[in-house]
Motif scaffolding. Structure first.
Motif, PDB file in Angstrom:
ATOM      1  N   PHE A 177      15.574   4.286  -3.603  1.00 59.40           N
ATOM      2  CA  PHE A 177      15.891   5.339  -4.353  1.00 59.40           C
ATOM      3  C   PHE A 177      15.043   5.249  -5.627  1.00 59.40           C
ATOM      4  O   PHE A 177      14.410   4.053  -6.030  1.00 59.40           O
ATOM      5  N   PRO A 178      14.733   6.282  -6.317  1.00 64.65           N
ATOM      6  CA  PRO A 178      13.705   6.212  -7.537  1.00 64.65           C
ATOM      7  C   PRO A 178      14.355   5.615  -8.759  1.00 64.65           C
ATOM      8  O   PRO A 178      14.934   6.323  -9.389  1.00 64.65           O
ATOM      9  N   GLU A 179      14.038   4.335  -8.984  1.00 66.65           N
ATOM     10  CA  GLU A 179      14.685   3.630  -9.839  1.00 66.65           C
ATOM     11  C   GLU A 179      14.089   2.405 -10.331  1.00 66.65           C
ATOM     12  O   GLU A 179      13.346   1.962  -9.670  1.00 66.65           O
ATOM     13  N   GLU A 180      14.502   1.937 -11.475  1.00 61.78           N
ATOM     14  CA  GLU A 180      13.698   0.678 -11.848  1.00 61.78           C
ATOM     15  C   GLU A 180      13.970  -0.221 -10.796  1.00 61.78           C
ATOM     16  O   GLU A 180      15.179  -0.426 -10.485  1.00 61.78           O
ATOM     17  N   GLY A 181      13.057  -1.054 -10.550  1.00 58.17           N
ATOM     18  CA  GLY A 181      13.190  -2.308  -9.669  1.00 58.17           C
ATOM     19  C   GLY A 181      13.031  -1.954  -8.231  1.00 58.17           C
ATOM     20  O   GLY A 181      13.049  -2.710  -7.260  1.00 58.17           O
ATOM     21  N   VAL A 182      12.680  -0.514  -7.890  1.00 62.39           N
ATOM     22  CA  VAL A 182      12.545  -0.271  -6.391  1.00 62.39           C
ATOM     23  C   VAL A 182      11.549  -0.802  -5.726  1.00 62.39           C
ATOM     24  O   VAL A 182      11.394  -1.190  -4.551  1.00 62.39           O
ATOM     25  N   GLU A 183      10.198  -1.093  -6.384  1.00 60.84           N
ATOM     26  CA  GLU A 183       9.119  -1.728  -5.774  1.00 60.84           C
ATOM     27  C   GLU A 183       9.704  -3.069  -5.560  1.00 60.84           C
ATOM     28  O   GLU A 183       9.148  -3.435  -4.239  1.00 60.84           O
TER      29      GLU A 183
ATOM     30  N   PRO B 206      10.276  13.242  -3.916  1.00 55.77           N
ATOM     31  CA  PRO B 206       9.343  11.902  -3.447  1.00 55.77           C
ATOM     32  C   PRO B 206       8.123  11.628  -3.989  1.00 55.77           C
ATOM     33  O   PRO B 206       7.829  10.538  -4.056  1.00 55.77           O
ATOM     34  N   ASN B 207       7.717  12.373  -5.033  1.00 58.45           N
ATOM     35  CA  ASN B 207       6.521  12.100  -5.924  1.00 58.45           C
ATOM     36  C   ASN B 207       6.976  11.609  -7.133  1.00 58.45           C
ATOM     37  O   ASN B 207       6.044  11.597  -8.037  1.00 58.45           O
ATOM     38  N   ASP B 208       8.181  11.436  -7.558  1.00 61.05           N
ATOM     39  CA  ASP B 208       8.546  10.565  -8.616  1.00 61.05           C
ATOM     40  C   ASP B 208       7.744   9.395  -8.801  1.00 61.05           C
ATOM     41  O   ASP B 208       7.599   8.786  -7.717  1.00 61.05           O
ATOM     42  N   ALA B 209       7.153   9.198  -9.966  1.00 63.33           N
ATOM     43  CA  ALA B 209       6.233   8.135 -10.022  1.00 63.33           C
ATOM     44  C   ALA B 209       6.932   6.759  -9.940  1.00 63.33           C
ATOM     45  O   ALA B 209       5.933   5.703  -9.642  1.00 63.33           O
TER      46      ALA B 209
ATOM     47  N   PRO C 164       4.127   3.266  -6.076  1.00 59.57           N
ATOM     48  CA  PRO C 164       3.900   2.206  -5.557  1.00 59.57           C
ATOM     49  C   PRO C 164       4.579   1.752  -4.194  1.00 59.57           C
ATOM     50  O   PRO C 164       3.874   1.134  -3.366  1.00 59.57           O
ATOM     51  N   VAL C 165       5.672   2.162  -3.893  1.00 57.26           N
ATOM     52  CA  VAL C 165       6.389   2.168  -2.833  1.00 57.26           C
ATOM     53  C   VAL C 165       5.880   2.751  -1.737  1.00 57.26           C
ATOM     54  O   VAL C 165       5.659   2.071  -0.444  1.00 57.26           O
ATOM     55  N   TRP C 166       5.540   3.886  -1.866  1.00 59.09           N
ATOM     56  CA  TRP C 166       4.720   4.749  -0.452  1.00 59.09           C
ATOM     57  C   TRP C 166       3.665   3.847  -0.075  1.00 59.09           C
ATOM     58  O   TRP C 166       3.210   3.763   1.035  1.00 59.09           O
ATOM     59  N   GLY C 167       2.658   3.526  -1.232  1.00 61.23           N
ATOM     60  CA  GLY C 167       1.529   2.733  -0.983  1.00 61.23           C
ATOM     61  C   GLY C 167       1.858   1.599  -0.039  1.00 61.23           C
ATOM     62  O   GLY C 167       1.052   1.010   0.825  1.00 61.23           O
ATOM     63  N   LEU C 168       2.813   0.662  -0.722  1.00 62.69           N
ATOM     64  CA  LEU C 168       3.247  -0.566   0.091  1.00 62.69           C
ATOM     65  C   LEU C 168       3.733  -0.290   1.370  1.00 62.69           C
ATOM     66  O   LEU C 168       3.145  -1.019   2.455  1.00 62.69           O
ATOM     67  N   LEU C 169       4.361   0.820   1.647  1.00 62.83           N
ATOM     68  CA  LEU C 169       4.783   0.925   3.150  1.00 62.83           C
ATOM     69  C   LEU C 169       3.716   1.665   4.020  1.00 62.83           C
ATOM     70  O   LEU C 169       3.769   1.418   4.934  1.00 62.83           O
ATOM     71  N   ALA C 170       2.865   2.297   3.440  1.00 60.46           N
ATOM     72  CA  ALA C 170       1.841   2.963   4.070  1.00 60.46           C
ATOM     73  C   ALA C 170       0.870   1.762   4.815  1.00 60.46           C
ATOM     74  O   ALA C 170       0.160   1.631   5.866  1.00 60.46           O
ATOM     75  N   GLU C 171       0.562   0.815   3.549  1.00 56.46           N
ATOM     76  CA  GLU C 171      -0.146  -0.475   4.091  1.00 56.46           C
ATOM     77  C   GLU C 171       0.337  -1.131   4.760  1.00 56.46           C
ATOM     78  O   GLU C 171      -0.240  -1.718   5.852  1.00 56.46           O
TER      79      GLU C 171
ATOM     80  N   LEU D  71       3.095  14.638  -1.321  1.00 55.52           N
ATOM     81  CA  LEU D  71       3.018  13.143  -1.054  1.00 55.52           C
ATOM     82  C   LEU D  71       1.983  12.663  -0.171  1.00 55.52           C
ATOM     83  O   LEU D  71       1.450  11.767  -0.236  1.00 55.52           O
ATOM     84  N   LEU D  72       2.049  13.361   1.221  1.00 59.43           N
ATOM     85  CA  LEU D  72       1.008  13.027   2.104  1.00 59.43           C
ATOM     86  C   LEU D  72      -0.442  13.082   1.625  1.00 59.43           C
ATOM     87  O   LEU D  72      -1.242  12.379   2.177  1.00 59.43           O
ATOM     88  N   ALA D  73      -0.569  14.247   0.703  1.00 62.25           N
ATOM     89  CA  ALA D  73      -1.864  14.176   0.249  1.00 62.25           C
ATOM     90  C   ALA D  73      -2.539  13.080  -0.563  1.00 62.25           C
ATOM     91  O   ALA D  73      -3.749  12.743  -0.697  1.00 62.25           O
ATOM     92  N   ARG D  74      -1.408  12.313  -1.123  1.00 61.76           N
ATOM     93  CA  ARG D  74      -1.732  11.139  -1.793  1.00 61.76           C
ATOM     94  C   ARG D  74      -1.575   9.981  -0.898  1.00 61.76           C
ATOM     95  O   ARG D  74      -2.362   8.814  -1.181  1.00 61.76           O
ATOM     96  N   HIS D  75      -0.952   9.907   0.145  1.00 59.05           N
ATOM     97  CA  HIS D  75      -0.785   8.716   1.064  1.00 59.05           C
ATOM     98  C   HIS D  75      -0.614   9.176   2.574  1.00 59.05           C
ATOM     99  O   HIS D  75       0.300   9.194   3.124  1.00 59.05           O
ATOM    100  N   PRO D  76      -1.967   9.709   2.994  1.00 61.03           N
ATOM    101  CA  PRO D  76      -2.139  10.194   4.161  1.00 61.03           C
ATOM    102  C   PRO D  76      -1.885   9.378   5.244  1.00 61.03           C
ATOM    103  O   PRO D  76      -1.519   9.666   6.440  1.00 61.03           O
ATOM    104  N   ARG D  77      -1.756   8.088   5.019  1.00 68.13           N
ATOM    105  CA  ARG D  77      -1.402   7.003   6.227  1.00 68.13           C
ATOM    106  C   ARG D  77      -0.230   6.661   6.243  1.00 68.13           C
ATOM    107  O   ARG D  77       0.358   5.664   7.100  1.00 68.13           O
ATOM    108  N   LEU D  78       0.705   7.120   5.322  1.00 67.79           N
ATOM    109  CA  LEU D  78       2.104   6.852   5.247  1.00 67.79           C
ATOM    110  C   LEU D  78       2.809   7.438   6.712  1.00 67.79           C
ATOM    111  O   LEU D  78       2.746   8.503   7.177  1.00 67.79           O
TER     112      LEU D  78
END
Length: 304
Positions: free
Chosen positions: A122-128, A153-156, A160-167, A194-201
């Motif tokens: 959920f988009p909240e403090e501590g999500v990462e 899903p593009n909430d700032a 970093p979460v999407w990047g983490l999961l894509a990686e 979202l996918l334009a920024r994280h195409p490997r997700l």
């Protein structure tokens, strides 16, 4: 006034188990891989069931829960059906829930053979932090419910979460289509950004993206890691509400390596076997059925 759903005849669970097994045995499969089943803390599940009990005015049809059983009985029933692997899709509707749900889901997976360790966010403090903890604890799939959570899903906070999961290559099953009723952030446009920024997700679009089927097929063609799950799609219930465009079947066939079986068990208003028969009557061939009902999910999750 809502109509009562009566499109599929109820089956005894023993005869249904036989029918489900006959389906996958005919295809020469070792069983089924269902990427969209729900297990969650009982107090949360009861609230979900209460929502579906009251959803008739929104959909125009009542939504009876076919498998309103205790947890152990629901797990046993999936095993009787021959479901080799399944998920415990769960989701928060507000901040402060996700970390607790992840703890429950991790424990459930540890005590439930066949369950793919599922987590949520959920988009909240501590999500990462708690997403990273879930990944380190062995989470194999995440659930993101944009409709219930009412978040972009593009909430700032989520970037970093999407990047983490894509990686990490961990799939995320997301309810992002506007069915059964539109939400503030549903539809293909936010997913496209979202996918334009994280195409490997590895994004798994729940319910085939209904009712925006065509738009989500477009995204699947554009992004190799996008997949679609069949949850409730093509069934009599959903065809009455959001019919899949007949003209898109060729594209559906062509994307056969990225379509995954999902059912929404236990929260479905018809027998489990009806989802399988709905896929079969698409007439896309046994190879397509084998891929969708087992092989694609087995490959995605490295099942042997």
């Amino acid at each position: 006034m809502s109509a009562r759903w009566s499109g599929v005849t109820a089956l005894s669970e023993s005869s249904e188990s036989d029918d489900v097994r006959m389906f996958w045995q005919r295809l020469g499969l070792p069983g089924l891989v269902d990427v969209h089943t729900h297990f969650m803390p009982e107090q949360v599940l009861r609230k979900v069931w209460a929502y579906f009990d009251a959803v008739g005015p929104l959909t125009g049809m009542e939504w009876p829960i076919t498998y309103r059983h205790e947890e152990e009985e629901r797990v046993a029933l999936l095993r009787e059906f021959g479901v080799r692997s399944f998920t415990s899709m769960l989701y928060p509707h507000k901040a402060g829930m996700a970390a607790w749900l992840n703890g429950w889901a991790a424990d459930f997976a540890e005590r439930t053979p066949g369950c793919l360790h599922t987590a949520t966010l959920f988009p909240e403090e501590g999500v990462e932090r708690y997403v990273r903890e879930a990944v380190e604890r062995g989470a194999r799939v995440f659930k993101a419910h944009r409709q219930v959570g009412a978040y972009d899903p593009n909430d700032a906070l989520l970037d970093p979460v999407w990047g983490l999961l894509a990686e990490a290559g961990i799939p995320v099953v997301t309810h992002c289509g506007s069915g059964p009723v539109p939400g503030k952030h549903t539809g293909p446009e936010p997913v496209g950004r979202l996918l334009a920024r994280h195409p490997r997700l590895r994004l798994v679009v729940a319910h085939m993206g209904m009712p925006e089927y065509t738009d989500f097929l477009d995204l699947a063609e554009r992004y190799r890691e996008v997949r679609l799950d069949t949850t409730m799609a093509f069934t009599d219930f959903s065809e009455r509400l959001s019919p899949f465009p007949a003209g898109e079947r060729a594209r559906l066939a062509a994307l056969g390596d990225r379509v995954l079986l999902g059912t929404d068990f236990p929260n479905i208003p018809y027998p489990y076997v009806h989802q399988l028969r709905a896929l079969e009557r698409l007439d896309l061939g046994d190879d397509w059925l084998r891929a969708v009902c087992h092989d694609n999910g087995a490959a995605l999750f490295g099942l042997t």
